[in-house]
Design a protein around this motif. Structure first.
Motif, PDB file in Angstrom:
ATOM      1  N   GLU A  18      12.745   3.554  -9.845  1.00  9.42           N
ATOM      2  CA  GLU A  18      11.836   3.065  -8.809  1.00  9.42           C
ATOM      3  C   GLU A  18      10.708   2.230  -9.407  1.00  9.42           C
ATOM      4  N   GLU A  19      10.125   2.728 -10.490  1.00  9.15           N
ATOM      5  CA  GLU A  19       8.957   2.078 -11.078  1.00  9.15           C
ATOM      6  C   GLU A  19       9.292   0.807 -11.844  1.00  9.15           C
ATOM      7  N   VAL A  54      14.370  10.072 -14.512  1.00 13.04           N
ATOM      8  CA  VAL A  54      15.236   8.891 -14.454  1.00 13.04           C
ATOM      9  C   VAL A  54      15.051   8.164 -13.119  1.00 13.04           C
ATOM     10  N   HIS A  55      15.006   8.925 -12.051  1.00 10.45           N
ATOM     11  CA  HIS A  55      14.820   8.359 -10.709  1.00 10.45           C
ATOM     12  C   HIS A  55      13.496   7.597 -10.619  1.00 10.45           C
ATOM     13  N   HIS A 100      20.885  -2.372  -2.208  1.00  8.18           N
ATOM     14  CA  HIS A 100      21.678  -1.771  -3.285  1.00  8.18           C
ATOM     15  C   HIS A 100      20.886  -0.733  -4.074  1.00  8.18           C
ATOM     16  N   PRO A 101      19.727  -1.067  -4.643  1.00  6.79           N
ATOM     17  CA  PRO A 101      18.982  -0.011  -5.336  1.00  6.79           C
ATOM     18  C   PRO A 101      18.502   1.079  -4.373  1.00  6.79           C
ATOM     19  N   LEU A 110       0.835  -1.202   0.000  1.00 10.94           N
ATOM     20  CA  LEU A 110       0.000   0.000   0.000  1.00 10.94           C
ATOM     21  C   LEU A 110       0.870   1.253   0.000  1.00 10.94           C
ATOM     22  N   LEU A 111       1.954   1.244   0.750  1.00 11.49           N
ATOM     23  CA  LEU A 111       2.873   2.377   0.758  1.00 11.49           C
ATOM     24  C   LEU A 111       3.454   2.627  -0.634  1.00 11.49           C
ATOM     25  N   VAL A 112       3.853   1.559  -1.305  1.00 14.34           N
ATOM     26  CA  VAL A 112       4.400   1.694  -2.658  1.00 14.34           C
ATOM     27  C   VAL A 112       3.334   2.259  -3.598  1.00 14.34           C
ATOM     28  N   ASP A 113       2.124   1.709  -3.546  1.00 13.78           N
ATOM     29  CA  ASP A 113       1.041   2.235  -4.388  1.00 13.78           C
ATOM     30  C   ASP A 113       0.797   3.710  -4.119  1.00 13.78           C
TER      31      ASP A 113
END
Length: 178
Positions: A73-74, A68-69, A104-105, A14-17
């Motif tokens: 992430e996506e 780019v960032h 790492h990412p 949910l946080l990612v969404d």
């Protein structure tokens, strides 16, 4: 940074969404509007507000770097986080990320965040903290308001990722993958 206190207890997916649908979407919608205003204000007021030239350079670089960032992430980080979360929710063991660890990412994302924070500190300094006044044109004042709102949202976004999502992802991976 004050966010809804319950947000810290939200599940990782949910946080990612939330970040993708609120912060990424809003930023991508705001960037061209601000860029257009910057172009106009620079043309109209570049002589009386020479700082606007550097503000435009900084913001233009930010637009590129944030694009780019967001893609990283996506297309890399968040799909892995969601796959990891879904695997555990379905009772299976998640596959490790191709680079060994989600840390790492995440370290790349945190480094990007530091660069953007510094960039917007410079923009804030150049604009006297987004100062508006009756002596400035409406377009100049509107630009300052939009830049300030963009910066505020960006800082919230960075806080949410650095302080909540990224630590949860590292902890989740450590718990379920080792």
């Amino acid at each position: 940074m004050e966010l809804n206190t319950d947000i810290k207890n939200w599940p990782l997916d949910l946080l990612v969404d939330y970040v993708l649908k609120i912060y990424h979407r809003d930023a991508l919608e705001m960037m061209p509007v601000i860029q257009e205003l910057l172009d106009s204000v620079e043309t109209m007021h570049g002589d009386t507000h020479p700082e606007i030239h550097e503000v435009k350079e900084l913001f233009t670089a930010s637009v590129y770097d944030l694009d780019v960032h967001f893609q990283k992430e996506e297309n890399v980080l968040y799909p892995y986080v969601i796959d990891m979360y879904n695997a555990v929710a379905n009772g299976s063991i998640p596959e490790p990320i191709h680079c060994g660890s989600v840390a790492h990412p995440i370290s790349v994302m945190v480094n990007d965040h530091e660069g953007e924070t510094e960039r917007y500190e410079r923009i804030s300094s150049l604009t006297d903290h987004y100062a508006t006044s009756a002596s400035n044109s409406d377009s100049y004042n509107l630009l300052m308001n939009k830049l300030q709102l963009f910066n505020k949202a960006l800082l919230e976004h960075i806080y949410l990722e650095n302080e909540i999502i990224f630590p949860k992802a590292v902890e989740f991976e450590s718990k379920y993958i080792g």
